[in-house]
Design an enzyme around this catalytic site. Structure first.
Site, PDB file in Angstrom:
ATOM      1  N   LYS A 138       0.812  -1.235   0.000  1.00 38.43           N
ATOM      2  CA  LYS A 138       0.000   0.000   0.000  1.00 38.43           C
ATOM      3  C   LYS A 138       0.843   1.282   0.000  1.00 38.43           C
ATOM      4  O   LYS A 138       0.461   2.271  -0.601  1.00 38.43           O
ATOM      5  CB  LYS A 138      -0.945   0.016   1.199  1.00 38.43           C
ATOM      6  CG  LYS A 138      -2.107  -0.960   1.064  1.00 38.43           C
ATOM      7  CD  LYS A 138      -3.088  -0.772   2.208  1.00 38.43           C
ATOM      8  CE  LYS A 138      -4.220  -1.759   2.138  1.00 38.43           C
ATOM      9  NZ  LYS A 138      -5.219  -1.570   3.195  1.00 38.43           N
TER      10      LYS A 138
ATOM     11  N   ASP B 187      -9.880   3.316   2.499  1.00 37.91           N
ATOM     12  CA  ASP B 187     -10.039   2.604   3.780  1.00 37.91           C
ATOM     13  C   ASP B 187     -10.727   3.464   4.844  1.00 37.91           C
ATOM     14  O   ASP B 187     -11.684   3.030   5.484  1.00 37.91           O
ATOM     15  CB  ASP B 187      -8.674   2.144   4.312  1.00 37.91           C
ATOM     16  CG  ASP B 187      -8.122   0.949   3.553  1.00 37.91           C
ATOM     17  OD1 ASP B 187      -8.924   0.164   3.005  1.00 37.91           O
ATOM     18  OD2 ASP B 187      -6.887   0.787   3.518  1.00 37.91           O
TER      19      ASP B 187
END
Ligand code: ATR
Length: 289
Positions: free
Chosen positions: A71, A107
């Site tokens: 990520k 997220d």
């Protein structure tokens, strides 16, 4: 899905990637909306990440999800990243806009969307405890700060890490932020006037340790939230239910971070309930093994 000449591949890059529920979630959604996409997990080793990201463009894929451990590193291989993703320093979603690869982090916004959907909670003006200071905490902390809470306590086993994150984001937002240890004693005083406590660590997950939090000190109207979804109900969530507090489990964040990605890729509203059902089915299958 029937593969025709119109088919396009979307997927997830991770290492490992075998545990992911995203294919079940997205394929169910593509099918429901009759979209010619198929979602595939790709096991991409760190040394291959750059080439894998270049392949998104080469293969004209609409986009990709990025998961552990890529990520943060994925950011440097993109053409652009939206402001939130840059500030968080991590992407979980890439969109291919006519050959330009743009990174997003869904997220934290996915977390807040599901929290609001399931409990009605709004962060503005609230006192919030975030347990953890890792990658998941970063996204959630950032999203919460953008909604102007009154006070956020970042509680982590390693206080130094909580302090570093509190300092980094504290400069950008006019919010009272405190760093703390994650021990029960340290959190007792903060708990008394907190409206939300969220566990962003892996504590409570199958095979991990247990989270020790002074649930008994929280006010009656507090919301207790956990990003762990294996098991669906952690001991932390069960403890909160015993006290009749409002709870929010980890499945919602998983669905909504995916739903936002789905909307970015397809321009269509995500069929959230179809996605939730597919995730539950996949989860039950795996839990039975
Ligand atoms: P992620 O990206 O999933 O958030 P991470 O960046 O490795 O993963 O962060 C894990 C978080 O869980 C950290 O806050 C970590 O605390 P430390 O910073 O002290 O390591 C927390 N964590 C993991 N295992 C833990 C344990 N057994 N007890 C307390 N905290 C734990």
């Amino acid at each position: 899905m029937k593969i025709t000449g119109a088919a396009k591949i979307i997927g997830i890059f991770g290492d490992p990637v075998g545990h992911t529920l995203s294919p079940a979630i997205h394929n169910a959604a593509f099918e429901r909306l009759g979209l010619p996409y198929v979602y595939v997990p790709f096991h991409v080793k760190p040394a291959e990440l750059k080439k894998a990201i270049e392949a998104i463009r080469a293969l004209d894929m609409p986009g990709i999800n990025i998961t552990i451990p890529h990520k943060e590193r994925a950011l440097k291989f993109l053409d652009e990243a939206d402001e939130d993703a840059r500030r968080i320093g991590a992407v979980n979603t890439i969109v291919n806009m006519e050959g330009r690869l743009i990174g997003y982090n869904t997220d934290g916004t996915g977390y807040l969307r599901s929290l609001r959907e399931e409990t009605g909670f709004k962060a503005a003006g609230k006192n919030i405890i975030i347990i953890g200071a890792g990658g998941a905490a970063r996204s959630i902390f950032y999203a919460i700060l953008t909604h102007k809470p009154e006070r956020v306590v970042l509680a982590n086993r390693t206080v130094k890490r909580a302090r570093a994150l509190a300092d980094e984001f504290g400069r950008r937002f006019n919010v009272k932020i405190e760093a703390s240890g994650a021990g029960k004693d340290a959190l007792e005083a903060y708990s008394k006037d907190s409206h939300l406590v969220v566990n962003t660590t892996s504590l409570g997950m199958m095979g991990e340790g247990r989270l020790d939090f002074p649930l008994e000190s929280l006010p009656e109207n507090a919301v207790v939230s956990d990003i762990v979804y294996r098991p669906l109900k952690t001991e932390f969530i069960k403890g909160a239910e015993k006290r009749a507090l409002k709870v929010h489990t980890g499945l919602g964040m998983l669905i909504h971070q995916g739903a936002i990605g789905f909307e970015l890729w397809t321009g269509r509203k995500a069929p959230v309930e179809v996605m939730r059902k597919a995730a539950l089915k996949a989860l039950k299958g795996k839990e039975a093994v």
